[in-house]
Design an enzyme around this catalytic site. Structure first.
Site, PDB file in Angstrom:
ATOM      1  N   ASP A  45     -32.725 -25.055  54.815  1.00 12.00           N
ATOM      2  CA  ASP A  45     -32.241 -26.296  54.197  1.00 12.00           C
ATOM      3  C   ASP A  45     -31.900 -27.308  55.296  1.00 12.00           C
ATOM      4  O   ASP A  45     -31.526 -28.453  55.006  1.00 12.00           O
ATOM      5  CB  ASP A  45     -31.067 -26.043  53.235  1.00 12.00           C
ATOM      6  CG  ASP A  45     -29.838 -25.473  53.915  1.00 12.00           C
ATOM      7  OD1 ASP A  45     -29.915 -25.118  55.108  1.00 12.00           O
ATOM      8  OD2 ASP A  45     -28.787 -25.359  53.235  1.00 12.00           O
ATOM      9  N   SER A  46     -32.080 -26.900  56.566  1.00 10.66           N
ATOM     10  CA  SER A  46     -31.999 -27.867  57.668  1.00 10.66           C
ATOM     11  C   SER A  46     -33.057 -28.953  57.509  1.00 10.66           C
ATOM     12  O   SER A  46     -33.005 -29.972  58.196  1.00 10.66           O
ATOM     13  CB  SER A  46     -32.157 -27.165  59.025  1.00 10.66           C
ATOM     14  OG  SER A  46     -33.262 -26.291  59.017  1.00 10.66           O
ATOM     15  N   ASP A  84     -34.763 -20.840  51.951  1.00 16.03           N
ATOM     16  CA  ASP A  84     -33.306 -20.989  52.010  1.00 16.03           C
ATOM     17  C   ASP A  84     -32.764 -21.472  50.668  1.00 16.03           C
ATOM     18  O   ASP A  84     -33.322 -22.399  50.063  1.00 16.03           O
ATOM     19  CB  ASP A  84     -32.989 -22.037  53.092  1.00 16.03           C
ATOM     20  CG  ASP A  84     -31.729 -21.725  53.854  1.00 16.03           C
ATOM     21  OD1 ASP A  84     -31.085 -20.709  53.561  1.00 16.03           O
ATOM     22  OD2 ASP A  84     -31.415 -22.506  54.775  1.00 16.03           O
ATOM     23  N   GLU A 116     -26.013 -18.177  52.381  1.00 19.64           N
ATOM     24  CA  GLU A 116     -24.906 -18.153  53.335  1.00 19.64           C
ATOM     25  C   GLU A 116     -23.680 -17.457  52.761  1.00 19.64           C
ATOM     26  O   GLU A 116     -23.404 -17.553  51.563  1.00 19.64           O
ATOM     27  CB  GLU A 116     -24.528 -19.599  53.727  1.00 19.64           C
ATOM     28  CG  GLU A 116     -25.652 -20.332  54.415  1.00 19.64           C
ATOM     29  CD  GLU A 116     -25.269 -21.728  54.898  1.00 19.64           C
ATOM     30  OE1 GLU A 116     -24.068 -22.092  54.866  1.00 19.64           O
ATOM     31  OE2 GLU A 116     -26.187 -22.461  55.327  1.00 19.64           O
ATOM     32  N   GLU A 183     -25.140 -16.720  63.027  1.00 15.42           N
ATOM     33  CA  GLU A 183     -25.248 -18.036  63.682  1.00 15.42           C
ATOM     34  C   GLU A 183     -23.959 -18.397  64.427  1.00 15.42           C
ATOM     35  O   GLU A 183     -22.843 -18.241  63.895  1.00 15.42           O
ATOM     36  CB  GLU A 183     -25.537 -19.113  62.619  1.00 15.42           C
ATOM     37  CG  GLU A 183     -25.568 -20.525  63.213  1.00 15.42           C
ATOM     38  CD  GLU A 183     -26.156 -21.578  62.292  1.00 15.42           C
ATOM     39  OE1 GLU A 183     -26.572 -21.242  61.162  1.00 15.42           O
ATOM     40  OE2 GLU A 183     -26.210 -22.739  62.720  1.00 15.42           O
TER      41      GLU A 183
HETATM   42  O1  KIV Z   1     -31.363 -24.206  57.378  1.00 13.40           O
HETATM   43  C1  KIV Z   1     -31.567 -23.629  58.436  1.00 13.40           C
HETATM   44  O2  KIV Z   1     -32.491 -23.910  59.196  1.00 13.40           O
HETATM   45  C2  KIV Z   1     -30.632 -22.576  58.789  1.00 13.40           C
HETATM   46  C3  KIV Z   1     -30.418 -22.400  60.237  1.00 13.40           C
HETATM   47  C4  KIV Z   1     -29.465 -23.425  60.719  1.00 13.40           C
HETATM   48  C5  KIV Z   1     -29.922 -21.068  60.545  1.00 13.40           C
HETATM   49  O3  KIV Z   1     -30.044 -21.988  57.944  1.00 13.40           O
END
Ligand code: KIV
Length: 285
Positions: A45-46, A84, A116, A183
């Site tokens: 979700d980055s 994610d 998460e 992380e």
């Molecule tokens: O969304 C993402 O890329 C992640 C990383 C920051 C671990 O969850």
């Protein structure tokens, strides 16, 4: 090369072979990553920061994640892909969490999902796993809860917090997670997690002891200039290269150096003659 499975990842952990994990958000980057043999791709979700222009991951929706995951799957048909779960797609109820996890698998083509949280999400992890979906846990500096940490700060740097993170990992393994992403924690903490858990422990900013490493692809390519965490190694400076190329294009278009004849479609001589004749006939010459 055949797509790796959780059995391969378990075997890699057993043999001490490092798992290479990288994010991707589009088909072209996924093609590159598959071509060089990346073991596992995270559609994180980055994407909210990297491609959607938000200043956090919180606004990212399920629709976004399905779209980006499906694009990555099209680019990397033979790579293990983790989709994610965005903020609020698994926190409101277990039913909703299972439904949304299923969307990443069915519509996005992911092999597994990631969410998460530690001990607090074990009921959700268990339920999704029992629905037949592979779940990767994510503990330590979990970006969706950064506000609760008072910002984007390394976690587990005091002994009590470190023990809590180890317990979170054990709880996730017990709940059926096939792997855990750790992380932003000290290497000493990741090492205990790696040794205590029998599932693969992947790290981002969690030091060398992990069974594998993740980086955000734009960070390691030097494309994301807004912020550079301590743990990011830049393997190049694509931001600089891209800006130089864009500036040259602007300059050449404005100065008439591009396009030259080399970049222009030609017309067969006969067609050119006929074209001329018709223009004259139509009074357009
Ligand atoms: O969304 C993402 O890329 C992640 C990383 C920051 C671990 O969850």
């Amino acid at each position: 090369m055949a797509k790796k499975t959780i059995l391969d990842f378990m075997e890699m952990k057993r043999k001490g072979e490092k798992i290479v994990y990288l994010t991707a958000y589009n088909a072209q980057m996924a093609r590159f990553e598959e071509a060089v043999g990346v073991d596992m791709i995270l559609v994180g979700d980055s994407v909210g920061n990297t491609d959607l222009g938000y200043d956090s991951t919180l606004p990212v929706t399920m629709e976004d994640m399905v779209t980006f995951t499906a694009a990555v799957r099209r680019g990397a048909p033979n790579t293990f892909i983790v989709g994610d779960m965005p903020f609020m797609s698994y926190q409101t109820s277990i039913e909703e969490a299972i439904y949304n996890a299923g969307r990443l698998i069915k519509e996005g083509g992911a092999d597994a999902i990631k969410l998460e949280g530690g001990a607090v999400v074990t009921d959700t992890v268990r339920a999704i796993n029992e629905a037949g979906i592979l779940v990767m846990g994510h503990i330590g500096l979990t970006p969706q809860s950064a506000a609760q940490f008072g910002g984007w700060k390394a976690q587990g740097r005091d002994a009590e917090q470190a023990v809590k993170i180890v317990k979170d990992a054990l709880a996730l393994e017990e709940a059926g997670a096939f792997s855990i992403l750790v992380e932003g924690v000290p290497g000493a903490v990741s090492q205990v997690i790696r040794d205590k858990c029998s599932i693969p422990i992947l790290g981002i900013g969690a030091g060398a002891p992990c069974d594998g490493q993740l980086l955000i692809v734009y960070d390691m390519l030097g494309m994301y200039e807004t912020f550079k965490p301590k743990f990011v190694k830049r393997y190049g400076n694509l931001a600089k290269d891209i800006k130089e190329m864009l500036a040259q294009y602007c300059q050449e278009v404005r100065g008439g150096q591009f396009p030259t004849r080399e970049y222009e479609y030609g017309m067969p001589a006969e067609a050119a003659d006929e074209f001329q004749r018709l223009l004259e006939e139509e009074g357009l010459a």
